[in-house]
Design a protein around this motif. Structure first.
Motif, PDB file in Angstrom:
ATOM      1  N   ILE A 289       0.844  -1.184   0.000  1.00  0.00           N
ATOM      2  CA  ILE A 289       0.000   0.000   0.000  1.00  0.00           C
ATOM      3  C   ILE A 289       0.889   1.246   0.000  1.00  0.00           C
ATOM      4  N   ASN A 290       0.516   2.229  -0.790  1.00  0.00           N
ATOM      5  CA  ASN A 290       1.248   3.483  -0.845  1.00  0.00           C
ATOM      6  C   ASN A 290       0.772   4.377   0.288  1.00  0.00           C
ATOM      7  N   VAL A 291       1.648   4.625   1.233  1.00  0.00           N
ATOM      8  CA  VAL A 291       1.287   5.408   2.410  1.00  0.00           C
ATOM      9  C   VAL A 291       1.990   6.758   2.331  1.00  0.00           C
TER      10      VAL A 291
ATOM     11  N   GLN B  42       3.494  10.079   3.772  1.00  0.00           N
ATOM     12  CA  GLN B  42       4.056  10.387   5.077  1.00  0.00           C
ATOM     13  C   GLN B  42       4.372  11.875   5.155  1.00  0.00           C
TER      14      GLN B  42
END
Length: 119
Positions: free
Chosen positions: A30-32, A34
């Motif tokens: 998953i692309n999180v 930040q």
């Protein structure tokens, strides 16, 4: 026919390792995002001589405040799109006497930045 058991075990283990290493790209990651996601429209709301509270109201809490120099706030954002590319943005807010004096980083200074807000 007689097989060398340690050699056969080693070959099977090596073959399984090779086959399973090819499956690592199948794992969903998953692309999180930040940090503080900011857009130029957010930065455009900043004006010279704004207080720290006003800046925090517009941009939110910074990712990092300099522990030794309270006159700098760092807003950073990192988003990994895939394994080979990522988006990085940075904005540093500079204060003097608890008033905004300068912006630096990846965003353009707003056209009306040097026009203070009416108090």
């Amino acid at each position: 026919m007689q097989y060398n058991k340690p050699l056969l075990t080693w070959l099977v283990a090596a073959m399984m390792t090779i086959f399973l290493s090819g499956c690592s790209s199948w794992v969903y990651r998953i692309n999180v995002p930040q940090g503080n996601f900011l857009e130029q429209s957010d930065v455009d709301k900043l004006r010279i001589e704004m207080t720290k509270e006003q800046v925090m109201f517009v941009l939110g809490t910074p990712v990092a405040k300099d522990a030794f120099d309270s006159s700098k706030w760092h807003y950073k954002y990192v988003f990994n799109i895939d394994r080979d590319s990522e988006v990085r943005k940075s904005l540093v807010i500079h204060f003097e006497n608890d008033k905004l004096v300068k912006l630096s980083g990846d965003f353009e200074t707003p056209a009306e930045f040097n026009t203070p807000l009416d108090n």
